[in-house]
Scaffold this motif. Structure first.
Motif, PDB file in Angstrom:
ATOM      1  N   GLN A 119       0.871  -1.201   0.048  1.00 10.13           N
ATOM      2  CA  GLN A 119      -0.088   0.225  -0.179  1.00 10.13           C
ATOM      3  C   GLN A 119       0.722   1.371   0.121  1.00 10.13           C
ATOM      4  OE1 GLN A 119      -2.545  -0.464   3.433  1.00 10.13           O
ATOM      5  NE2 GLN A 119      -4.006  -1.644   2.473  1.00 10.13           N
ATOM      6  N   GLY A 120       2.185   0.914   0.292  1.00  9.47           N
ATOM      7  CA  GLY A 120       3.067   2.188   0.366  1.00  9.47           C
ATOM      8  C   GLY A 120       2.744   3.004   1.553  1.00  9.47           C
ATOM      9  N   ALA A 121       2.285   2.217   2.618  1.00 11.42           N
ATOM     10  CA  ALA A 121       1.930   2.696   4.092  1.00 11.42           C
ATOM     11  C   ALA A 121       3.153   2.766   4.848  1.00 11.42           C
ATOM     12  CB  ALA A 121       0.761   2.303   4.430  1.00 11.42           C
ATOM     13  N   LEU A 122       4.224   3.679   4.693  1.00  8.69           N
ATOM     14  CA  LEU A 122       5.582   3.168   5.398  1.00  8.69           C
ATOM     15  C   LEU A 122       5.755   3.485   6.791  1.00  8.69           C
ATOM     16  CD1 LEU A 122       8.487   2.758   4.688  1.00  8.69           C
ATOM     17  CD2 LEU A 122       9.022   5.253   4.381  1.00  8.69           C
ATOM     18  N   ALA A 123       4.610   4.089   7.449  1.00  5.81           N
ATOM     19  CA  ALA A 123       4.355   4.519   8.849  1.00  5.81           C
ATOM     20  C   ALA A 123       3.680   3.106   9.522  1.00  5.81           C
ATOM     21  CB  ALA A 123       3.733   5.477   9.139  1.00  5.81           C
ATOM     22  N   TRP A 124       3.006   2.476   8.662  1.00  9.76           N
ATOM     23  CA  TRP A 124       2.119   1.392   9.313  1.00  9.76           C
ATOM     24  C   TRP A 124       3.252   0.162   8.891  1.00  9.76           C
ATOM     25  CZ3 TRP A 124      -3.265   1.891   6.908  1.00  9.76           C
ATOM     26  CH2 TRP A 124      -3.931   2.719   7.575  1.00  9.76           C
ATOM     27  N   GLU A 125       4.038   0.043   7.871  1.00  7.90           N
ATOM     28  CA  GLU A 125       5.090  -0.915   7.596  1.00  7.90           C
ATOM     29  C   GLU A 125       6.107  -0.911   8.792  1.00  7.90           C
ATOM     30  OE1 GLU A 125       8.137  -2.657   4.377  1.00  7.90           O
ATOM     31  OE2 GLU A 125       7.043  -0.881   4.039  1.00  7.90           O
ATOM     32  N   LEU A 126       6.357   0.416   9.218  1.00  6.33           N
ATOM     33  CA  LEU A 126       7.345   0.188  10.776  1.00  6.33           C
ATOM     34  C   LEU A 126       6.599  -0.153  11.745  1.00  6.33           C
ATOM     35  CD1 LEU A 126      10.089   1.433  11.465  1.00  6.33           C
ATOM     36  CD2 LEU A 126       8.919   3.456  12.101  1.00  6.33           C
ATOM     37  N   ARG A 127       5.649   0.310  12.095  1.00  9.85           N
ATOM     38  CA  ARG A 127       4.860  -0.355  13.072  1.00  9.85           C
ATOM     39  C   ARG A 127       4.661  -1.821  13.268  1.00  9.85           C
ATOM     40  NH1 ARG A 127      -0.084   2.851  15.265  1.00  9.85           N
ATOM     41  NH2 ARG A 127       1.010   2.628  17.224  1.00  9.85           N
ATOM     42  N   SER A 128       4.418  -2.245  12.211  1.00  9.75           N
ATOM     43  CA  SER A 128       4.189  -3.642  11.852  1.00  9.75           C
ATOM     44  C   SER A 128       5.617  -4.442  12.273  1.00  9.75           C
ATOM     45  CB  SER A 128       3.383  -4.098  10.865  1.00  9.75           C
ATOM     46  OG  SER A 128       2.153  -3.625  10.818  1.00  9.75           O
ATOM     47  N   GLY A 129       6.504  -3.919  11.435  1.00 12.75           N
ATOM     48  CA  GLY A 129       7.952  -4.259  11.287  1.00 12.75           C
ATOM     49  C   GLY A 129       8.354  -4.422  12.913  1.00 12.75           C
ATOM     50  N   MET A 130       8.277  -3.422  13.854  1.00 14.83           N
ATOM     51  CA  MET A 130       8.537  -3.300  15.085  1.00 14.83           C
ATOM     52  C   MET A 130       8.030  -4.341  15.828  1.00 14.83           C
ATOM     53  SD  MET A 130       9.218   0.770  16.044  1.00 14.83           S
ATOM     54  CE  MET A 130       7.449   1.271  15.854  1.00 14.83           C
ATOM     55  N   ALA A 131       6.797  -4.632  15.733  1.00 12.00           N
ATOM     56  CA  ALA A 131       6.016  -5.551  16.520  1.00 12.00           C
ATOM     57  C   ALA A 131       6.679  -6.956  16.310  1.00 12.00           C
ATOM     58  CB  ALA A 131       4.622  -5.515  16.143  1.00 12.00           C
ATOM     59  N   LEU A 132       6.843  -7.170  14.830  1.00 13.70           N
ATOM     60  CA  LEU A 132       7.451  -8.473  14.427  1.00 13.70           C
ATOM     61  C   LEU A 132       8.864  -8.620  14.897  1.00 13.70           C
ATOM     62  CD1 LEU A 132       7.486 -10.951  12.510  1.00 13.70           C
ATOM     63  CD2 LEU A 132       8.129  -9.349  10.490  1.00 13.70           C
ATOM     64  N   GLY A 133       9.418  -7.655  15.035  1.00 11.16           N
ATOM     65  CA  GLY A 133      10.753  -7.449  15.348  1.00 11.16           C
ATOM     66  C   GLY A 133      10.929  -7.586  16.947  1.00 11.16           C
ATOM     67  N   LEU A 134      10.058  -7.249  17.802  1.00 15.95           N
ATOM     68  CA  LEU A 134      10.027  -7.465  19.002  1.00 15.95           C
ATOM     69  C   LEU A 134       9.771  -8.984  19.422  1.00 15.95           C
ATOM     70  CD1 LEU A 134       8.207  -4.368  20.277  1.00 15.95           C
ATOM     71  CD2 LEU A 134      10.517  -5.096  20.952  1.00 15.95           C
ATOM     72  N   LEU A 135       8.639  -9.706  18.591  1.00 18.47           N
ATOM     73  CA  LEU A 135       8.472 -10.857  18.595  1.00 18.47           C
ATOM     74  C   LEU A 135       9.711 -11.774  18.231  1.00 18.47           C
ATOM     75  CD1 LEU A 135       6.493 -13.163  18.995  1.00 18.47           C
ATOM     76  CD2 LEU A 135       5.824 -13.046  16.482  1.00 18.47           C
ATOM     77  N   PHE A 156      12.912   5.934   5.736  1.00 19.23           N
ATOM     78  CA  PHE A 156      12.257   7.230   6.035  1.00 19.23           C
ATOM     79  C   PHE A 156      13.272   8.584   5.749  1.00 19.23           C
ATOM     80  CE2 PHE A 156       9.543   4.686   8.363  1.00 19.23           C
ATOM     81  CZ  PHE A 156       8.373   5.340   8.511  1.00 19.23           C
ATOM     82  N   THR A 157      12.813   9.460   5.254  1.00 23.32           N
ATOM     83  CA  THR A 157      13.791  10.645   4.973  1.00 23.32           C
ATOM     84  C   THR A 157      13.470  11.868   5.976  1.00 23.32           C
ATOM     85  OG1 THR A 157      12.070  11.308   3.365  1.00 23.32           O
ATOM     86  CG2 THR A 157      14.104   9.951   2.511  1.00 23.32           C
ATOM     87  N   GLU A 158      12.376  11.787   6.517  1.00 19.77           N
ATOM     88  CA  GLU A 158      12.033  12.802   7.468  1.00 19.77           C
ATOM     89  C   GLU A 158      11.194  12.128   8.754  1.00 19.77           C
ATOM     90  OE1 GLU A 158      10.050  15.532   5.055  1.00 19.77           O
ATOM     91  OE2 GLU A 158       8.294  14.214   4.839  1.00 19.77           O
ATOM     92  N   GLY A 159      10.956  12.958   9.535  1.00 17.75           N
ATOM     93  CA  GLY A 159       9.979  12.643  10.617  1.00 17.75           C
ATOM     94  C   GLY A 159      11.023  11.866  11.911  1.00 17.75           C
ATOM     95  N   HIS A 160      12.217  11.875  11.870  1.00 19.35           N
ATOM     96  CA  HIS A 160      13.147  11.152  12.712  1.00 19.35           C
ATOM     97  C   HIS A 160      12.769  11.576  14.040  1.00 19.35           C
ATOM     98  CE1 HIS A 160      14.977  10.030   9.023  1.00 19.35           C
ATOM     99  NE2 HIS A 160      15.141   8.706   9.532  1.00 19.35           N
ATOM    100  N   GLU A 161      12.203  12.508  14.457  1.00 15.84           N
ATOM    101  CA  GLU A 161      11.796  12.992  15.728  1.00 15.84           C
ATOM    102  C   GLU A 161      10.373  12.331  16.428  1.00 15.84           C
ATOM    103  OE1 GLU A 161       9.497  15.680  13.221  1.00 15.84           O
ATOM    104  OE2 GLU A 161      11.398  15.237  13.123  1.00 15.84           O
ATOM    105  N   THR A 162       9.934  11.703  15.447  1.00 11.50           N
ATOM    106  CA  THR A 162       8.439  11.033  15.810  1.00 11.50           C
ATOM    107  C   THR A 162       8.840   9.954  16.630  1.00 11.50           C
ATOM    108  OG1 THR A 162       8.410   9.804  13.912  1.00 11.50           O
ATOM    109  CG2 THR A 162       7.334  11.816  13.713  1.00 11.50           C
ATOM    110  N   ARG A 163       7.704   9.747  17.768  1.00  9.51           N
ATOM    111  CA  ARG A 163       7.710   8.606  18.458  1.00  9.51           C
ATOM    112  C   ARG A 163       8.137   7.362  17.842  1.00  9.51           C
ATOM    113  NH1 ARG A 163       3.627   5.313  21.010  1.00  9.51           N
ATOM    114  NH2 ARG A 163       4.396   4.698  23.180  1.00  9.51           N
ATOM    115  N   ASP A 164       7.335   6.993  16.927  1.00  6.04           N
ATOM    116  CA  ASP A 164       7.802   5.608  16.317  1.00  6.04           C
ATOM    117  C   ASP A 164       9.141   5.490  15.736  1.00  6.04           C
ATOM    118  OD1 ASP A 164       5.286   4.485  16.831  1.00  6.04           O
ATOM    119  OD2 ASP A 164       4.340   4.863  14.871  1.00  6.04           O
TER     120      ASP A 164
END
Length: 186
Positions: A119-135, A156-164
């Motif tokens: 879907q090109g949903a990079l933020a959601w891909e990161l959130r799912s990737g982190m959950a997978l990574g933790l598992l 990611f090229t920007e937004g590095h100050e965001t919580r995720d």
């Protein structure tokens, strides 16, 4: 109506602020109206948020019931844009409830990552990737966990100050072989 959307937004804001009981109350209030008005697309999204709020409040069984129903509705209508988030939430709650074993949860999370990517949903891909990574890291598969999160983080090229992104960077650094070796010798 606009007031229902406002209540829903207040619930989403409370969730982001970590005010989980307030979020659950507001989201439940908005969901009652949305279901009555048959506005299911928004109701599915808010059900995911509601399940997350309930989970954070410790209401795991209700959270699981809600996310499972939302996922089933989304799949039945084949129109939910936020399916990656629904899958991620389902996996995380399923692990906590014990109803998903690690292998099943991994499968759901990989599906979430792949769908977010398509879907090109990079933020959601990161959130799912982190959950997978933790598992994966919980199963001593830290190299694989680090590779998954680092690959998405690196796009990611920007937004590095965001919580995720801050959390992702901490995970990547914590999973580096040198960091693990240092922790093991301490």
């Amino acid at each position: 109506t606009n007031s229902d959307v406002g209540i829903a937004l207040l619930g989403e804001l409370a969730l982001l602020r970590g005010e989980f009981r307030t979020a659950a109350y507001r989201l439940r209030e908005a969901l009652v109206t949305l279901h009555a008005e048959r506005r299911y697309a928004l109701a599915t999204t808010l059900s995911r948020s509601m399940s997350e709020a309930l989970f954070e409040c410790g209401d795991i069984l209700e959270a699981e019931s809600m996310i499972t129903a939302a996922l089933e509705r989304a799949k039945a209508r084949q129109e939910s844009f936020d399916l990656p988030e629904l899958l991620r939430t389902r996996a995380q709650i399923g692990i906590a409830s014990g109803r998903l074993d690690p292998r099943a949860a991994e499968s759901v999370l990989r599906q979430s990552v792949e769908l977010a990517n398509s879907q090109g949903a990079l933020a959601w891909e990161l959130r799912s990737g982190m959950a997978l990574g933790l598992l994966l890291a919980s199963e001593e598969r830290t190299e694989e966990a680090r590779a998954i999160v680092a690959e998405v983080y690196g796009r990611f090229t920007e937004g590095h100050e965001t919580r995720d992104l801050q959390i992702a960077r901490q995970l990547i650094e914590g999973w580096r072989p040198a960091a693990r070796a240092k922790d093991a010798s301490a």
